[in-house]
Design a protein around this motif. Structure first.
Motif, PDB file in Angstrom:
ATOM      1  N   ALA A   8       0.848  -1.192   0.000  1.00  0.00           N
ATOM      2  CA  ALA A   8       0.000   0.000   0.000  1.00  0.00           C
ATOM      3  C   ALA A   8       0.882   1.240   0.000  1.00  0.00           C
ATOM      4  N   GLY A   9       0.535   2.201  -0.824  1.00  0.00           N
ATOM      5  CA  GLY A   9       1.299   3.432  -0.979  1.00  0.00           C
ATOM      6  C   GLY A   9       2.242   3.383  -2.170  1.00  0.00           C
ATOM      7  N   GLN A  10       2.541   2.185  -2.640  1.00  0.00           N
ATOM      8  CA  GLN A  10       3.428   2.000  -3.795  1.00  0.00           C
ATOM      9  C   GLN A  10       2.718   2.461  -5.067  1.00  0.00           C
ATOM     10  N   MET A 136      -1.266   2.815  -4.776  1.00  0.00           N
ATOM     11  CA  MET A 136      -2.282   1.859  -4.310  1.00  0.00           C
ATOM     12  C   MET A 136      -2.647   2.176  -2.866  1.00  0.00           C
ATOM     13  N   LEU A 137      -3.909   2.505  -2.656  1.00  0.00           N
ATOM     14  CA  LEU A 137      -4.392   2.791  -1.314  1.00  0.00           C
ATOM     15  C   LEU A 137      -4.824   1.497  -0.630  1.00  0.00           C
ATOM     16  N   LEU A 138      -5.480   0.633  -1.373  1.00  0.00           N
ATOM     17  CA  LEU A 138      -6.029  -0.593  -0.798  1.00  0.00           C
ATOM     18  C   LEU A 138      -5.678  -1.765  -1.696  1.00  0.00           C
ATOM     19  N   ILE A 139      -5.236  -2.846  -1.072  1.00  0.00           N
ATOM     20  CA  ILE A 139      -4.914  -4.080  -1.775  1.00  0.00           C
ATOM     21  C   ILE A 139      -5.608  -5.200  -1.021  1.00  0.00           C
ATOM     22  N   ALA A 140      -6.613  -5.805  -1.632  1.00  0.00           N
ATOM     23  CA  ALA A 140      -7.342  -6.910  -0.999  1.00  0.00           C
ATOM     24  C   ALA A 140      -7.317  -8.095  -1.954  1.00  0.00           C
ATOM     25  N   ILE A 141      -6.525  -9.099  -1.601  1.00  0.00           N
ATOM     26  CA  ILE A 141      -6.424 -10.275  -2.456  1.00  0.00           C
ATOM     27  C   ILE A 141      -6.925 -11.495  -1.694  1.00  0.00           C
ATOM     28  N   SER A 142      -7.435 -12.464  -2.438  1.00  0.00           N
ATOM     29  CA  SER A 142      -7.966 -13.690  -1.848  1.00  0.00           C
ATOM     30  C   SER A 142      -7.377 -14.881  -2.589  1.00  0.00           C
ATOM     31  N   ASN A 143      -7.289 -15.991  -1.894  1.00  0.00           N
ATOM     32  CA  ASN A 143      -6.819 -17.201  -2.550  1.00  0.00           C
ATOM     33  C   ASN A 143      -7.969 -18.087  -3.010  1.00  0.00           C
ATOM     34  N   GLY A 144      -9.195 -17.581  -2.933  1.00  0.00           N
ATOM     35  CA  GLY A 144     -10.354 -18.340  -3.385  1.00  0.00           C
ATOM     36  C   GLY A 144     -11.539 -17.429  -3.634  1.00  0.00           C
TER      37      GLY A 144
END
Length: 172
Positions: A8-10, A136-144
């Motif tokens: 985040a912030g990148q 990028m302010l928010l990064i929400a990743i899921s594995n499913g």
């Protein structure tokens, strides 16, 4: 050695995808508006359709809050066209997400269970909020497929974040 996960912030370097109907979708890099960028699993995923149908119904609210919406999968042009034909979504729909792009975004990648599911590796869900400067302010990743941000709660939080000029969190 694997590529490090995004932080985040990148700044997200511009990344482009072919767009259903012609042209390209580009996320990252400087833009006029904020961007809600969603990666979905593809045509084979019914949970994705449910989520994207909710998003489609909220398009006006996201636009009113100053967000552009971009949605992409690793599907082919034909599969993207089939989804658009069936659901008639009003947001830009991209396709052809590459494994290199999946890695850059920090997404989980899945092998299909069988040819009946799909014919290629695909990305598991990812939701990104990108500021106009490309960070990028928010990064929400899921594995499913079962874990994704609830869209009305996310919108409420992003409105608060914008109005109060909140920084990216989770950077330590």
């Amino acid at each position: 050695m694997p590529t490090p996960k995004p932080v985040a912030g990148q700044i997200l370097a511009p990344m482009s995808f072919p767009k259903h109907g012609g042209g390209e979708i580009t996320v990252g890099g400087p833009k006029e508006n904020w961007t809600l960028f969603i990666v979905y699993r593809g045509k084979h995923c019914p949970r994705c359709k449910k989520y994207l149908n909710i998003l489609n119904g909220m398009r006006g609210q996201w636009a009113d809050a100053g967000f552009d919406i971009a949605v992409v999968s690793a599907d082919t042009a034909e599969k993207a066209a089939a989804d658009m034909g069936e659901f008639r979504w009003g947001f830009d729909l991209g396709y052809g997400l590459t494994e290199t792009q999946m890695e850059t975004l920090g997404l989980y990648v899945t092998e299909p269970l069988s040819g009946a599911e799909t014919d290629r590796r695909f990305a598991e869900p990812g939701t990104f909020v990108i500021r106009p400067d490309g960070s990028m302010l928010l990064i929400a990743i899921s594995n499913g497929p079962s874990a994704r941000p609830e869209l009305s709660e996310l919108l409420d939080g992003m409105i608060f974040t914008k109005e109060n000029d909140r920084p990216p969190r989770g950077t330590v």
